[in-house]
Write a protein that holds these residues in place. Structure first.
Motif, PDB file in Angstrom:
ATOM      1  N   GLU A 284       0.688  -1.207  -0.046  1.00 27.36           N
ATOM      2  CA  GLU A 284       0.054  -0.108  -0.112  1.00 27.36           C
ATOM      3  C   GLU A 284       0.867   1.194  -0.021  1.00 27.36           C
ATOM      4  O   GLU A 284       0.742   2.215  -0.496  1.00 27.36           O
ATOM      5  CB  GLU A 284      -0.948  -0.077   1.352  1.00 27.36           C
ATOM      6  CG  GLU A 284      -1.975  -1.058   1.065  1.00 27.36           C
ATOM      7  CD  GLU A 284      -2.855  -1.157   2.262  1.00 27.36           C
ATOM      8  OE1 GLU A 284      -2.528  -0.307   3.119  1.00 27.36           O
ATOM      9  OE2 GLU A 284      -3.885  -1.975   2.464  1.00 27.36           O
ATOM     10  N   SER A 285       1.920   1.159   0.716  1.00 27.92           N
ATOM     11  CA  SER A 285       2.958   2.464   0.566  1.00 27.92           C
ATOM     12  C   SER A 285       3.735   2.387  -0.593  1.00 27.92           C
ATOM     13  O   SER A 285       4.585   3.318  -0.642  1.00 27.92           O
ATOM     14  CB  SER A 285       3.522   2.403   2.100  1.00 27.92           C
ATOM     15  OG  SER A 285       4.882   1.496   1.989  1.00 27.92           O
ATOM     16  N   LYS A 286       3.579   1.552  -1.594  1.00 19.96           N
ATOM     17  CA  LYS A 286       4.413   1.447  -2.621  1.00 19.96           C
ATOM     18  C   LYS A 286       5.771   1.464  -2.305  1.00 19.96           C
ATOM     19  O   LYS A 286       6.842   1.596  -3.041  1.00 19.96           O
ATOM     20  CB  LYS A 286       4.195   2.597  -3.639  1.00 19.96           C
ATOM     21  CG  LYS A 286       2.644   2.637  -3.867  1.00 19.96           C
ATOM     22  CD  LYS A 286       2.498   4.104  -4.869  1.00 19.96           C
ATOM     23  CE  LYS A 286       0.755   4.137  -5.400  1.00 19.96           C
ATOM     24  NZ  LYS A 286       0.868   4.947  -6.043  1.00 19.96           N
ATOM     25  N   GLN A 287       6.247   0.752  -1.107  1.00 20.45           N
ATOM     26  CA  GLN A 287       7.733   0.374  -0.676  1.00 20.45           C
ATOM     27  C   GLN A 287       8.226  -0.992  -1.200  1.00 20.45           C
ATOM     28  O   GLN A 287       9.361  -1.163  -1.308  1.00 20.45           O
ATOM     29  CB  GLN A 287       8.130   0.664   0.530  1.00 20.45           C
ATOM     30  CG  GLN A 287       7.816   1.932   1.047  1.00 20.45           C
ATOM     31  CD  GLN A 287       7.886   2.172   2.623  1.00 20.45           C
ATOM     32  OE1 GLN A 287       7.030   2.091   3.589  1.00 20.45           O
ATOM     33  NE2 GLN A 287       9.397   2.095   3.031  1.00 20.45           N
ATOM     34  N   LEU A 288       7.106  -1.719  -1.578  1.00 20.17           N
ATOM     35  CA  LEU A 288       7.561  -3.278  -1.627  1.00 20.17           C
ATOM     36  C   LEU A 288       8.031  -3.428  -3.176  1.00 20.17           C
ATOM     37  O   LEU A 288       7.258  -3.047  -3.925  1.00 20.17           O
ATOM     38  CB  LEU A 288       6.452  -4.132  -1.450  1.00 20.17           C
ATOM     39  CG  LEU A 288       6.569  -5.576  -1.572  1.00 20.17           C
ATOM     40  CD1 LEU A 288       7.487  -6.028  -0.271  1.00 20.17           C
ATOM     41  CD2 LEU A 288       5.147  -6.608  -1.348  1.00 20.17           C
TER      42      LEU A 288
END
Length: 540
Positions: A284-288
């Motif tokens: 969701e935080s677009k870090q993955l």
């Protein structure tokens, strides 16, 4: 442990307890040392060894790749680059490789010479040294015979003609040989230092001499490892990181909290993994980041065990695993149900058909009934299966899911045996188990790296005790076949033999999950889950 496993590996991207930490923090905060650029990492446990010729697992290998350098390196796109070798010539028949070394020094100032490679490779092959990865050197002429005490060291095709020249003769053409020379078993060892002190690799002392971009500055056993940029490395101008602090953190949930606090710069293979419960939040935080990986998660069967020696029992357990549900409900990281022993990311295996139907409960019941009849077991309730895993939240979650499925669909009793990594490895290598979890990451992009271990029951990475003459014959023919398409067909035939007897239950093909701080660059794992620490950069 990795290929010669053992493989192993804490590639899994999963865990149970995230802890009370948010995901809205400043992930780009630079907390590098004021005295230089520091990269902060974590591994799950004490490295079993930091001797290149004795290492078998990914976390030891990830450190060794920074400390030592072989004749070649493989870049992030899978391209082979010259490393200690400044030039490589291959004969027309593809059997003789002539490596010319560049001008390079060991961390103690000694010149790196061709004899250091010859010494290290022959040391690994010496049966007295019990190197579990010795078989990776078998493409070399006479290597297998010497390692199995059927030949002499003089017959091994490794020759030093002068300090700068190493000539290697192979038994058969090996298209991936320059990939192999990047692997840690093929790394050199300072012969003078190693012969003077047999325990040279036990601690971070002046005797731990390296030729790679980093030196071993500190090793606090069961606590941490510190690497420092090497002043003597031939290409030090292109090494950006000054210090690598590697903490030993058993729980990936704890490692995740450290990452959130800024105490770690990276989570993911080949280091401590991203926790299962953190996956959705990082998405969701677009870090993955998610990448396909040439690696497989499987359950190996001890065919020396009174129950696991039965092929129908092994078949039943394999067919009764609901891989799709495991991935959807437990792993949640876009893994792929395993089709066989070779991951679909490997060259030539992209369209390989599945050897079994996923979650084939009816087929599993029929196989179980046949197996129990052959073993003289009248009721499934009288059958108890023990699954051995190493301590890790992800492995526990997978085992519990499979345990529930086997109990529900087959009516058997299933126990989970959880042990610390070193104890677990001993159980696997001494056959003190029934069913044991393993992860296997390719050492090179070729199916042979996943299939070769089953060619012999004596192979240090087999761990199953299984062998089959027809399988061995197909593998031997594949090793001699120069035509690429014919070779792949022979390897696929070998895989089909194994999957008719189920020495292991393939579960899923890995994906690599990782998150990193914004100031850390060039740290994406490659297809084999390797990270070239030399290439990592830190923006200050």
């Amino acid at each position: 442990m990795k290929k010669n496993f053992l493989w192993l590996t804490i590639l899994a991207a999963l865990t149970l307890v995230l802890g009370a930490c948010g995901f809205g923090g400043d992930s780009s905060k630079d907390d590098s040392s004021k005295d230089g650029k520091t990269l902060k990492l974590a591994i799950a446990s004490e490295p079993p060894t930091l001797n290149p010729q004795l290492s078998t697992d990914t976390q030891s290998g990830s450190i060794l790749n920074g400390l030592f350098e072989g004749l070649t390196r493989v870049d992030a796109k899978g391209k082979v680059e010259n490393a200690m070798a400044k030039d490589i010539k291959v004969s027309k028949d593809q059997l003789t490789y002539t490596f010319t070394l560049r001008d390079a020094k060991w961390s103690n100032g000694d010149k790196v010479v061709a004899g250091d490679f010859e010494y290290a490779w022959k040391w690994a092959l010496n049966p007295k040294n019990a190197s579990q990865y010795a078989s990776i050197l078998y493409p070399i002429k006479g290597a297998e015979a010497y390692n199995l005490s059927k030949g002499k060291v003089e017959g091994v095709g490794i020759k030093t003609t002068n300090d700068e020249t190493l000539v290697v003769t192979l038994t058969n053409p090996t298209p991936y040989f320059t990939q192999l020379t990047a692997f840690y078993t093929f790394m050199p060892v300072n012969q003078k230092v190693a012969e003077a002190n047999k325990k040279w690799a036990a601690d971070a002392t002046d005797q731990y001499v390296t030729n790679g971009p980093f030196t071993l500055k500190e090793w606090k056993h069961n606590d941490s490892v510190v690497l420092a940029k090497s002043d003597s490395y031939w290409d030090k101008a292109n090494v950006d990181v000054d210090t690598i602090d590697i903490s030993m953190v058993e729980s990936n949930a704890t490692a995740n909290r450290m990452f959130q606090k800024g105490d770690l710069d990276f989570l993911g293979a080949p280091f401590q993994s991203v926790p299962l419960d953190a996956v959705n939040a990082y998405k969701e935080s677009k870090q993955l980041n998610i990448k396909d990986t040439a690696a497989i998660y499987l359950y190996k069967f001890n065919t020396k065990d009174d129950v696991m020696k039965n092929a129908n029992i092994r078949k039943a357990l394999t067919l009764a695993i609901d891989r799709e549900s495991l991935i959807k409900n437990v792993l949640k990281a876009e893994q792929k149900p395993a089709k066989g022993l070779v991951p679909s990311a490997i060259n030539g295996w992209e369209g390989q058909e599945t050897f079994y139907k996923d979650n084939d409960v009816e087929g599993a019941k029929k196989a179980l009934e046949a197996g129990m009849k052959e073993l003289g077991i009248k009721d499934a309730k009288d059958l108890t299966i023990k699954v051995s895993i190493n301590t890790d939240e992800s492995h526990a979650a997978i085992a519990q899911f499979i345990q529930e499925g086997w109990k529900k669909n087959l009516g058997i009793n299933v126990a989970i045996d959880n042990a610390e990594w070193q104890v677990f490895l001993t159980k696997m290598t001494t056959f003190d188990y029934q069913v044991g979890r393993m992860g296997w990451t390719g050492d090179y992009n070729d199916a042979n790296t996943f299939l070769d271990m089953y060619s012999s029951a004596e192979n240090g990475n087999n761990h199953t005790g299984w062998s089959n003459p027809k399988y061995t014959e197909f593998m031997a023919k594949a090793n001699k076949e120069a035509d690429a398409d014919k070779r792949i067909k022979l390897l696929q035939s070998a895989e089909a033999v194994a999957m008719s007897e189920f020495p292991a239950a393939p579960i899923y093909d890995y994906t690599t999950l990782f998150v990193s701080k914004d100031h850390v660059k060039n740290m994406a794992p490659d297809l084999l889950s390797n990270i070239n620490l030399k290439a990592v950069k830190i923006d200050k």
